[in-house]
Design a protein around this motif. Structure first.
Motif, short mmCIF file in Angstrom:
data_model
loop_
_atom_site.label_atom_id
_atom_site.label_comp_id
_atom_site.label_asym_id
_atom_site.label_seq_id
_atom_site.Cartn_x
_atom_site.Cartn_y
_atom_site.Cartn_z
N ILE A 36 0.85 -0.98 0.24
CA ILE A 36 -0.09 0.07 -0.16
C ILE A 36 0.75 1.14 0.05
O ILE A 36 1.99 1.48 0.76
CB ILE A 36 -1.18 0.14 1.14
CG1 ILE A 36 -1.89 -1.00 0.88
CG2 ILE A 36 -1.81 1.91 1.25
CD1 ILE A 36 -3.27 -1.17 2.30
N ASN A 37 0.71 2.56 -0.61
CA ASN A 37 1.31 3.53 -0.89
C ASN A 37 0.64 4.07 0.24
O ASN A 37 -0.55 5.02 -0.19
CB ASN A 37 0.83 3.98 -2.32
CG ASN A 37 1.83 5.71 -2.37
OD1 ASN A 37 2.59 6.54 -1.50
ND2 ASN A 37 2.07 5.65 -3.61
N THR A 38 1.31 4.65 1.52
CA THR A 38 1.45 5.15 2.12
C THR A 38 0.84 6.39 2.72
O THR A 38 0.25 7.08 2.92
CB THR A 38 2.35 4.71 3.50
OG1 THR A 38 3.08 4.86 3.23
CG2 THR A 38 2.25 3.36 4.26
N SER A 39 1.60 6.95 1.51
CA SER A 39 1.90 8.57 1.46
C SER A 39 0.52 8.98 0.72
O SER A 39 -0.19 10.55 0.63
CB SER A 39 2.91 9.41 0.55
OG SER A 39 2.78 8.47 -1.34
N LEU A 40 -0.41 7.64 -0.24
CA LEU A 40 -1.68 8.55 -1.00
C LEU A 40 -2.87 7.70 -0.34
O LEU A 40 -3.70 7.94 -0.23
CB LEU A 40 -1.33 7.86 -2.55
CG LEU A 40 -0.45 8.54 -3.48
CD1 LEU A 40 -0.87 7.78 -4.58
CD2 LEU A 40 -0.79 10.27 -3.32
N LEU A 41 -2.65 7.52 1.02
CA LEU A 41 -3.49 6.50 1.87
C LEU A 41 -4.60 6.74 2.36
O LEU A 41 -5.85 7.00 2.28
CB LEU A 41 -2.71 5.84 2.66
CG LEU A 41 -3.85 4.83 4.09
CD1 LEU A 41 -4.36 3.59 3.14
CD2 LEU A 41 -3.54 4.03 4.61
N ILE A 42 -4.33 8.17 2.88
CA ILE A 42 -5.42 8.79 4.19
C ILE A 42 -6.05 9.94 3.01
O ILE A 42 -7.70 9.71 2.64
CB ILE A 42 -5.01 9.79 4.63
CG1 ILE A 42 -4.28 9.26 5.78
CG2 ILE A 42 -5.32 10.62 5.70
CD1 ILE A 42 -3.60 9.73 7.32
N PRO A 43 -5.17 10.99 1.75
CA PRO A 43 -5.81 11.05 0.43
C PRO A 43 -7.08 9.90 -0.10
O PRO A 43 -8.96 10.61 -0.49
CB PRO A 43 -5.26 11.71 -0.45
CG PRO A 43 -3.46 11.66 0.87
CD PRO A 43 -3.72 10.63 1.70
N ASP A 44 -6.48 8.46 -0.21
CA ASP A 44 -7.92 7.84 -1.20
C ASP A 44 -8.66 7.21 -0.12
O ASP A 44 -10.17 7.59 -0.66
CB ASP A 44 -7.00 7.05 -1.56
CG ASP A 44 -5.33 6.96 -2.35
OD1 ASP A 44 -5.72 7.96 -3.53
OD2 ASP A 44 -4.90 5.80 -2.64
N LEU A 45 -8.49 7.44 1.28
CA LEU A 45 -9.29 6.83 1.69
C LEU A 45 -10.74 7.71 2.06
O LEU A 45 -11.67 8.29 2.31
CB LEU A 45 -8.54 6.77 3.50
CG LEU A 45 -8.43 5.48 3.47
CD1 LEU A 45 -7.88 4.72 4.82
CD2 LEU A 45 -9.64 3.91 2.59
N LYS A 46 -10.35 9.40 2.53
CA LYS A 46 -10.98 10.04 2.62
C LYS A 46 -11.86 10.95 0.54
O LYS A 46 -12.79 11.50 0.80
CB LYS A 46 -10.52 11.94 2.38
CG LYS A 46 -9.36 12.26 3.67
CD LYS A 46 -8.72 13.07 4.02
CE LYS A 46 -8.32 13.35 5.14
NZ LYS A 46 -7.98 14.89 5.58
N GLN A 47 -11.51 10.38 0.11
CA GLN A 47 -11.72 10.34 -1.82
C GLN A 47 -12.85 9.52 -1.65
O GLN A 47 -14.41 10.26 -2.29
CB GLN A 47 -10.89 10.24 -2.18
CG GLN A 47 -11.37 10.26 -4.06
CD GLN A 47 -10.76 10.06 -4.90
OE1 GLN A 47 -9.79 9.23 -4.72
NE2 GLN A 47 -10.54 10.92 -6.03
N VAL A 48 -13.23 8.23 -1.10
CA VAL A 48 -13.86 7.26 -1.19
C VAL A 48 -15.06 7.40 0.04
O VAL A 48 -16.39 7.69 -0.75
CB VAL A 48 -13.30 6.42 -0.07
CG1 VAL A 48 -14.85 5.12 -0.23
CG2 VAL A 48 -12.43 5.57 -1.89
N GLN A 49 -14.67 8.35 1.30
CA GLN A 49 -16.04 9.12 1.90
C GLN A 49 -16.43 10.15 1.38
O GLN A 49 -17.74 10.14 1.81
CB GLN A 49 -14.93 9.22 3.27
CG GLN A 49 -14.52 7.81 4.36
CD GLN A 49 -14.26 8.54 5.65
OE1 GLN A 49 -14.27 9.72 5.84
NE2 GLN A 49 -14.45 8.12 6.80
N GLU A 50 -15.86 10.60 0.90
CA GLU A 50 -16.58 12.07 0.16
C GLU A 50 -17.69 11.76 -1.08
O GLU A 50 -18.97 12.27 -1.18
CB GLU A 50 -15.41 12.91 -0.02
CG GLU A 50 -13.97 13.54 1.00
CD GLU A 50 -13.57 14.64 -0.09
OE1 GLU A 50 -13.16 14.68 -1.02
OE2 GLU A 50 -13.51 15.57 0.81
N MET A 51 -17.10 10.63 -1.65
CA MET A 51 -17.99 10.60 -2.84
C MET A 51 -19.25 9.79 -2.06
O MET A 51 -20.14 9.36 -2.93
CB MET A 51 -17.66 9.38 -3.78
CG MET A 51 -18.06 8.57 -4.56
SD MET A 51 -17.14 7.40 -5.95
CE MET A 51 -15.85 9.00 -6.96
#
Length: 344
Positions: A246-261
């Motif tokens: 898992i790319n940890t540098s993008l982990l939180i932004p990716d999770l936030k993006q899914v939550q927002e969608m």
């Protein structure tokens, strides 16, 4: 000269009319009645529109209306009687049908959930139809596809020969749904389509499943074939051997993006008739399936699926850089994703 000498007698100026014959009167009355009868009949024929056309008599045949089901007034817009173009429903023509759409995201348990619905005798869910780009090219092609599904003219492995009581499809948020949400919401309201939201509570588990499925699509470890879902423990074991990095540098932004969608989807379709489910809740508590069957107004059955879960147990067993992932999520709003939130 006196009267007595008149040459013409007085009785000569008195005329008596002959008596009228009863036969003549009866004949006159009969003729009058016949004329009136012919006139009245001609007027009636004109009013009912029975006019010969090209030598044939046009007779309009009315179908016997279906008896109204015992439903509440607010529920009437969601009850339909489709007339397929490709076949006749025959004895099922008066069986009411409800329209639904499973709104979800990839790797959120929607495939497993749909197999459960299709296990029901009276439910037909036709799969991820809009995975084909041409069908979601624009609003017109989307509506054309939906019309075919809800008219029972879409034939798939989920289509039933029995009297279908609920028909729908599985629709991912990124398959034209969010892009055209205004028009689709209006379509749902106009056509009486109910939405079933199915999302995953643990978005980290979903991410691992997405990465593993992407790897399988390229590597094809199951005898050179790609399978998003499996039906045997052996196949599940083979696919679970892959541990994504898992790319940890993008982990939180990716999770936030899914939550927002997810939040946007709920806001967009909030005005439609809908039910909201978490995949984990359905796994833990099968009474959630009773809620869905009640939502679709079908008889409650014990629904089963042949699908086998791929990733079991703690997430630490399925990620290469687990310690790095732990460190990234500690102290954030996503820390609870690190826990083993359910078992199956």
């Amino acid at each position: 000269m006196g009267d007595e000498h008149s040459l013409i007698p007085k009785d000569s100026f008195v005329f008596k009319l002959p008596k009228k014959s009863p036969l003549v009167l009866r004949t006159v009355v009969l003729l009058f009645v016949m004329v009136c009868t012919v006139y009245i009949c001609s007027i009636c024929l004109k009013q009912i529109g029975v006019v010969p056309s090209a030598g044939f008599l046009n007779v309009e045949v009315f179908e016997r209306p279906c008896p109204e089901p015992n439903i509440q007034p607010w529920d009437i817009p969601y009850v339909h009687y489709p007339k397929p173009k490709t076949y006749s429903r025959e004895e099922c023509s008066c069986n009411p049908v409800r329209y639904f759409a499973i709104l979800s995201m990839q790797r959120s348990g929607s495939g497993w959930f749909e197999t459960l619905l299709n296990n029901h005798t009276n439910i037909s869910s036709n799969g991820e139809i809009f995975s084909v780009k041409d069908r979601r090219a624009n609003v017109s092609t989307i509506f054309e596809t939906l019309d075919k599904v809800y008219n029972l003219d879409w034939l798939s492995s989920g289509s039933k020969n029995e009297c279908t009581s609920a028909v729908g499809l599985k629709w991912m948020l990124n398959q034209g749904l969010m892009k055209n949400h205004e028009e689709i919401v209006e379509y749902f309201k106009t056509r009486g389509v109910s939405a079933i939201f199915l999302f995953r509570r643990n978005l980290l588990r979903r991410m691992i499943s997405v990465l593993a499925n992407s790897y399988d699509r390229d590597a094809k470890p199951l005898n050179g074939t790609h399978k998003s879902h499996v039906h045997s423990p052996k196949e599940a074991e083979i696919l679970a051997r892959y541990k994504p990095l898992i790319n940890t540098s993008l982990l939180i932004p990716d999770l936030k993006q899914v939550q927002e969608m997810t939040s946007k989807a709920l806001a967009y379709f909030n005005t439609t008739r809908h039910i909201f489910l978490y995949y984990e809740d359905v796994v833990k508590n099968r009474t959630k399936l009773d809620d869905v069957q009640e939502f679709l107004k079908v008889p409650k059955l014990d629904l089963k699926s042949r699908q086998v879960k791929i990733h079991h147990g703690p997430l630490s067993q399925h990620v290469q850089n687990w310690e790095e992932v732990q460190k990234t999520l500690k102290g954030t709003g996503f820390e609870n994703f690190l826990l083993e939130d359910y078992r199956r």
